[in-house]
Design an enzyme around this catalytic site. Structure first.
Site, PDB file in Angstrom:
ATOM      1  N   ARG A 170      -4.604  -4.077  32.122  1.00 27.16           N
ATOM      2  CA  ARG A 170      -5.292  -5.399  31.627  1.00 27.16           C
ATOM      3  C   ARG A 170      -7.101  -5.324  31.874  1.00 27.16           C
ATOM      4  O   ARG A 170      -7.799  -6.036  32.370  1.00 27.16           O
ATOM      5  CB  ARG A 170      -4.939  -6.929  32.778  1.00 27.16           C
ATOM      6  CG  ARG A 170      -3.119  -7.327  32.755  1.00 27.16           C
ATOM      7  CD  ARG A 170      -3.248  -7.598  30.697  1.00 27.16           C
ATOM      8  NE  ARG A 170      -2.062  -7.848  30.056  1.00 27.16           N
ATOM      9  CZ  ARG A 170      -0.901  -6.886  30.162  1.00 27.16           C
ATOM     10  NH1 ARG A 170      -1.318  -5.417  30.369  1.00 27.16           N
ATOM     11  NH2 ARG A 170       0.325  -7.402  29.777  1.00 27.16           N
ATOM     12  N   SER A 220       0.344 -15.051  29.300  1.00 29.24           N
ATOM     13  CA  SER A 220       0.527 -15.401  31.137  1.00 29.24           C
ATOM     14  C   SER A 220      -0.574 -15.514  31.234  1.00 29.24           C
ATOM     15  O   SER A 220      -1.933 -14.724  31.222  1.00 29.24           O
ATOM     16  CB  SER A 220       0.558 -13.692  31.823  1.00 29.24           C
ATOM     17  OG  SER A 220       2.309 -14.037  30.881  1.00 29.24           O
ATOM     18  N   GLU A 290      -5.943 -13.587  35.011  1.00 31.99           N
ATOM     19  CA  GLU A 290      -5.568 -12.814  33.996  1.00 31.99           C
ATOM     20  C   GLU A 290      -6.249 -13.381  31.854  1.00 31.99           C
ATOM     21  O   GLU A 290      -7.583 -12.835  31.587  1.00 31.99           O
ATOM     22  CB  GLU A 290      -4.295 -12.329  33.482  1.00 31.99           C
ATOM     23  CG  GLU A 290      -3.800 -11.575  31.958  1.00 31.99           C
ATOM     24  CD  GLU A 290      -2.374 -11.495  31.275  1.00 31.99           C
ATOM     25  OE1 GLU A 290      -1.987 -10.531  32.261  1.00 31.99           O
ATOM     26  OE2 GLU A 290      -2.657 -10.723  30.261  1.00 31.99           O
TER      27      GLU A 290
HETATM   28  C1  FAD Z   1       1.702 -17.037  23.770  1.00 33.68           C
HETATM   29  C2  FAD Z   1       1.433 -15.982  23.980  1.00 33.68           C
HETATM   30  C3  FAD Z   1       1.860 -14.528  24.053  1.00 33.68           C
HETATM   31  C4  FAD Z   1       0.622 -13.518  24.517  1.00 33.68           C
HETATM   32  N1  FAD Z   1       2.075 -12.652  25.329  1.00 33.68           N
HETATM   33  C5  FAD Z   1       0.497 -11.097  25.556  1.00 33.68           C
HETATM   34  C6  FAD Z   1       1.307 -10.017  25.959  1.00 33.68           C
HETATM   35  O1  FAD Z   1       2.825 -10.452  25.661  1.00 33.68           O
HETATM   36  N2  FAD Z   1       1.241  -8.882  26.831  1.00 33.68           N
HETATM   37  C7  FAD Z   1      -0.318  -9.097  26.885  1.00 33.68           C
HETATM   38  O2  FAD Z   1      -1.094  -8.358  26.653  1.00 33.68           O
HETATM   39  N3  FAD Z   1      -0.958 -10.391  26.229  1.00 33.68           N
HETATM   40  C8  FAD Z   1      -0.114 -11.926  25.877  1.00 33.68           C
HETATM   41  N4  FAD Z   1      -0.839 -12.524  25.063  1.00 33.68           N
HETATM   42  C9  FAD Z   1      -2.542 -12.713  26.307  1.00 33.68           C
HETATM   43  C10 FAD Z   1      -3.702 -11.720  24.605  1.00 33.68           C
HETATM   44  O3  FAD Z   1      -2.784 -12.307  23.391  1.00 33.68           O
HETATM   45  C11 FAD Z   1      -3.879 -10.687  24.860  1.00 33.68           C
HETATM   46  O4  FAD Z   1      -4.892  -9.845  25.679  1.00 33.68           O
HETATM   47  C12 FAD Z   1      -5.316 -10.297  23.735  1.00 33.68           C
HETATM   48  O5  FAD Z   1      -5.210  -8.793  24.334  1.00 33.68           O
HETATM   49  C13 FAD Z   1      -6.197 -11.084  23.439  1.00 33.68           C
HETATM   50  O6  FAD Z   1      -6.751 -10.714  22.582  1.00 33.68           O
HETATM   51  P1  FAD Z   1      -7.373 -11.640  21.766  1.00 33.68           P
HETATM   52  O7  FAD Z   1      -8.329 -12.161  20.297  1.00 33.68           O
HETATM   53  O8  FAD Z   1      -7.042 -13.203  21.603  1.00 33.68           O
HETATM   54  O9  FAD Z   1      -9.083 -11.828  22.897  1.00 33.68           O
HETATM   55  P2  FAD Z   1      -9.467 -13.097  22.945  1.00 33.68           P
HETATM   56  O10 FAD Z   1      -9.075 -14.118  23.647  1.00 33.68           O
HETATM   57  O11 FAD Z   1     -10.415 -13.733  21.593  1.00 33.68           O
HETATM   58  O12 FAD Z   1     -10.713 -12.394  23.887  1.00 33.68           O
HETATM   59  C14 FAD Z   1     -10.334 -11.669  25.019  1.00 33.68           C
HETATM   60  C15 FAD Z   1     -11.336 -11.489  26.132  1.00 33.68           C
HETATM   61  O13 FAD Z   1     -12.287 -10.124  25.183  1.00 33.68           O
HETATM   62  C16 FAD Z   1     -13.148  -9.955  24.794  1.00 33.68           C
HETATM   63  N5  FAD Z   1     -13.139  -9.414  22.992  1.00 33.68           N
HETATM   64  C17 FAD Z   1     -12.701  -9.769  22.176  1.00 33.68           C
HETATM   65  N6  FAD Z   1     -12.260  -9.091  20.912  1.00 33.68           N
HETATM   66  C18 FAD Z   1     -13.621  -8.754  21.269  1.00 33.68           C
HETATM   67  C19 FAD Z   1     -14.391  -7.344  21.106  1.00 33.68           C
HETATM   68  N7  FAD Z   1     -14.105  -7.103  19.402  1.00 33.68           N
HETATM   69  N8  FAD Z   1     -15.035  -6.691  21.545  1.00 33.68           N
HETATM   70  C20 FAD Z   1     -15.328  -6.583  23.036  1.00 33.68           C
HETATM   71  N9  FAD Z   1     -14.965  -7.689  23.865  1.00 33.68           N
HETATM   72  C21 FAD Z   1     -13.978  -8.400  23.235  1.00 33.68           C
HETATM   73  C22 FAD Z   1     -14.040 -11.292  24.872  1.00 33.68           C
HETATM   74  O14 FAD Z   1     -15.029 -11.700  24.860  1.00 33.68           O
HETATM   75  C23 FAD Z   1     -13.274 -11.897  26.026  1.00 33.68           C
HETATM   76  O15 FAD Z   1     -13.228 -11.633  27.084  1.00 33.68           O
HETATM   77  C24 FAD Z   1      -0.356 -13.985  24.528  1.00 33.68           C
HETATM   78  C25 FAD Z   1      -1.073 -14.561  24.787  1.00 33.68           C
HETATM   79  C26 FAD Z   1      -0.361 -15.637  24.253  1.00 33.68           C
HETATM   80  C27 FAD Z   1      -1.508 -17.125  23.593  1.00 33.68           C
END
Ligand code: FAD
Length: 298
Positions: A170, A220, A290
């Site tokens: 992560r 998570s 996380e």
């Molecule tokens: C139901 C559910 C299931 C999930 N399952 C998983 C799983 O199996 N595995 C897993 O790893 N995660 C999982 N996640 C968590 C999440 O989907 C991941 O961590 C995903 O990578 C986050 O992406 P996001 O675009 O939503 O980021 P955001 O939540 O929008 O941002 C997360 C972080 O990334 C930064 N960020 C976002 N975009 C950029 C960019 N373009 N440049 C720089 N920084 C940026 C943000 O500033 C923030 O600090 C799950 C979430 C949910 C709700």
């Protein structure tokens, strides 16, 4: 006082916009300014403006791994979901930062390319996946990604190799250099389209069986502590069903906190603290989040 709406008439920008409209938990206070850039040039303009005017800058993708506190986010917040193109060149799939990881896996599948099946159900954007090195079912973003284009805080655009992204559990180097991920390229292998599709369906079925996908959540909440599973510790501590306001430790998956009834970010943070304190007291293990908790208190 700056007015971003008049400053950038060609970019969609909202003032004082509730982020609960965008976060997967349906919680979070307002962004002072929330911009939806459509291309790299608009991101550059906004980032430069924030730097020149000393506006704090926050970048969001799908907001699926975030809790935004109820006081919202100061300064300028960018949501990159309008930058969502996905292109295929031989075995390489390049996705813009705001493209959904799920859609990227579907494009790879439809081109008979294997290597991204593990991400079939990860609801984040490509930018968030690079930032977090998102992973599931033994796969990690770092195993498939060859390079990413990043806008650095000094305004330069740099291509980062996989090694330069310094991926870990992560973790990526973007967490330290505060760059904005603009796109990522995955170098995949030709595979059997039916097998790829079957694998993705299987993983999504496993996910649906275990995770409370019918309720808002942020996935998570806690990192896996060395030698333990966060969900098992929380289960064994008898915390499933623990509720504060409208936020509840999921009864289906102990690692998730679900929004059962108009929960707020404060409810989420209260549940997180209670879980951390209880698990520490019972098992001596410190759970680290996380999920990213950002923004100001109300
Ligand atoms: C139901 C559910 C299931 C999930 N399952 C998983 C799983 O199996 N595995 C897993 O790893 N995660 C999982 N996640 C968590 C999440 O989907 C991941 O961590 C995903 O990578 C986050 O992406 P996001 O675009 O939503 O980021 P955001 O939540 O929008 O941002 C997360 C972080 O990334 C930064 N960020 C976002 N975009 C950029 C960019 N373009 N440049 C720089 N920084 C940026 C943000 O500033 C923030 O600090 C799950 C979430 C949910 C709700």
């Amino acid at each position: 006082m700056v007015n971003l709406i008049t400053e950038f008439p060609e970019i969609e920008i909202k003032q004082n916009e509730p982020l609960s409209n965008y976060t997967y938990t349906h919680t979070g206070g307002p962004a002072d300014w929330l911009a939806f850039p459509k291309n790299v040039n608009e991101v550059q303009q906004l980032v430069t403006f924030a730097g020149t005017n000393q506006l704090p800058l926050t970048v969001l993708g799908n907001a699926s791994n975030l809790i935004v506190r109820d006081g919202g986010i100061a300064g300028l917040t960018l949501i990159l979901t309008r930058m969502n193109q996905i292109t295929v060149n031989d075995n390489d799939v390049t996705a813009q930062a705001g493209a959904a990881y799920i859609n990227t896996t579907i494009v790879a599948r439809d081109h008979g390319l294997t290597g991204l099946e593990f991400a079939a159900g990860i609801p984040g954007s490509i930018g968030g996946a690079v930032f977090m090195n998102a992973g599931a079912y033994g796969g990690e973003t770092k195993f498939a990604l060859s390079k990413a284009t990043v806008l650095l805080p000094d305004g330069t655009v740099k291509e980062f190799t996989n090694e330069e992204l310094d991926f870990g559990y992560r973790h990526s180097s973007i967490q330290e250099n505060h760059g904005v991920v603009l796109d990522a390229t995955f170098s995949l292998q030709p595979g059997d389209q039916d097998e790829i599709a079957a694998k993705m369906d299987e993983l999504n079925a496993r996910r649906a069986a275990k995770q409370p996908l019918d309720l808002p959540s942020c996935g998570s909440v806690f990192k896996r502590p060395t030698g333990y599973y966060a969900g098992k510790l929380i289960h064994d501590a008898g915390l499933q069903g623990y509720t504060s306001g409208g936020a509840q430790v999921s009864t289906k998956h102990a690692g998730f906190i679900v929004n059962i009834d108009h929960g707020t970010a404060t409810d989420y943070v209260n549940v997180i603290h209670h879980v951390q304190e209880t698990v520490k007291k019972k098992f001596g293990v410190s759970l680290q989040t996380e999920v990213r908790i950002i923004g100001r208190d109300k």
